[in-house]
Design an enzyme around this catalytic site. Structure first.
Site, PDB file in Angstrom:
ATOM      1  N   HIS A 116       6.787  29.140  -4.988  1.00  0.00           N
ATOM      2  CA  HIS A 116       7.710  28.004  -4.956  1.00  0.00           C
ATOM      3  C   HIS A 116       7.310  26.987  -3.892  1.00  0.00           C
ATOM      4  O   HIS A 116       6.677  27.318  -2.883  1.00  0.00           O
ATOM      5  CB  HIS A 116       9.130  28.489  -4.708  1.00  0.00           C
ATOM      6  CG  HIS A 116       9.721  29.192  -5.886  1.00  0.00           C
ATOM      7  ND1 HIS A 116      11.067  29.458  -5.989  1.00  0.00           N
ATOM      8  CD2 HIS A 116       9.161  29.667  -7.026  1.00  0.00           C
ATOM      9  CE1 HIS A 116      11.302  30.078  -7.132  1.00  0.00           C
ATOM     10  NE2 HIS A 116      10.155  30.214  -7.771  1.00  0.00           N
TER      11      HIS A 116
ATOM     12  N   GLU B   7       9.055  25.497  -1.641  1.00  0.00           N
ATOM     13  CA  GLU B   7       9.617  25.747  -0.317  1.00  0.00           C
ATOM     14  C   GLU B   7       8.702  26.662   0.498  1.00  0.00           C
ATOM     15  O   GLU B   7       8.436  26.404   1.674  1.00  0.00           O
ATOM     16  CB  GLU B   7      11.016  26.376  -0.426  1.00  0.00           C
ATOM     17  CG  GLU B   7      12.040  25.503  -1.113  1.00  0.00           C
ATOM     18  CD  GLU B   7      12.129  25.715  -2.636  1.00  0.00           C
ATOM     19  OE1 GLU B   7      13.198  25.437  -3.188  1.00  0.00           O
ATOM     20  OE2 GLU B   7      11.132  26.160  -3.254  1.00  0.00           O
TER      21      GLU B   7
END
Length: 155
Positions: free
Chosen positions: A96, A98
């Site tokens: 991801h 993030e």
């Protein structure tokens, strides 16, 4: 072509963006590099002085055939959005945005008091590890253009 469109749009801005708005704008630009056929997400981490210390987008590890090249089983499956990304036919091979942004930070001490700006609401899996960072804010904009701010512990 894309750069010209973005440049044209930015030149029409009549006010200086806040640091939060600026972080979200940069995260949108980072998301254009995402390697997913279903969703493009970008993330930027700002330190307590609003300087960019990390950026990331969703994609596979270096050297692996990515989603856009047909390397992701989830992209070719019929699983519904929101189903498990970690198990079964819908398993995703990407990291991801993030986490990729966090991995991009070269000086972890600069995370203290920082803010993560993301182009989509972080999933529960990302929130789980984000709670173990010294970041103090997560900011994202939803599909309707509403900006959301979550203070630590991001619940």
């Amino acid at each position: 072509m894309i750069v010209q469109l973005v440049r044209s749009w930015f030149r029409r801005l009549t006010k200086r963006p806040t640091f939060e708005e600026w972080g979200l704008i940069v995260a949108e630009a980072v998301a254009t590099r995402a390697d997913c056929s279903r969703r493009k997400v970008g993330a930027v981490i700002l330190d307590k002085d609003n300087r960019i210390i990390g950026a990331g987008y969703n994609g596979t590890y270096k050297g692996n055939r990515g989603c856009l090249e047909g390397g992701c089983p989830r992209a070719s499956s019929s699983v519904s959005p929101g189903s498990s990304y970690d198990t079964g036919a819908g398993a995703c091979i990407s990291v991801h945005a993030e986490l990729n942004a966090r991995l991009d930070v070269s000086e972890p001490a600069r995370l203290i008091g920082g803010t993560m700006c993301v182009t989509a609401e972080p999933c529960e899996g990302c929130l789980k590890w984000l709670r173990n960072t010294p970041l103090r804010w997560i900011i994202w904009m939803d599909e309707e253009g509403v900006t959301h701010r979550k203070p630590w512990p991001f619940t």
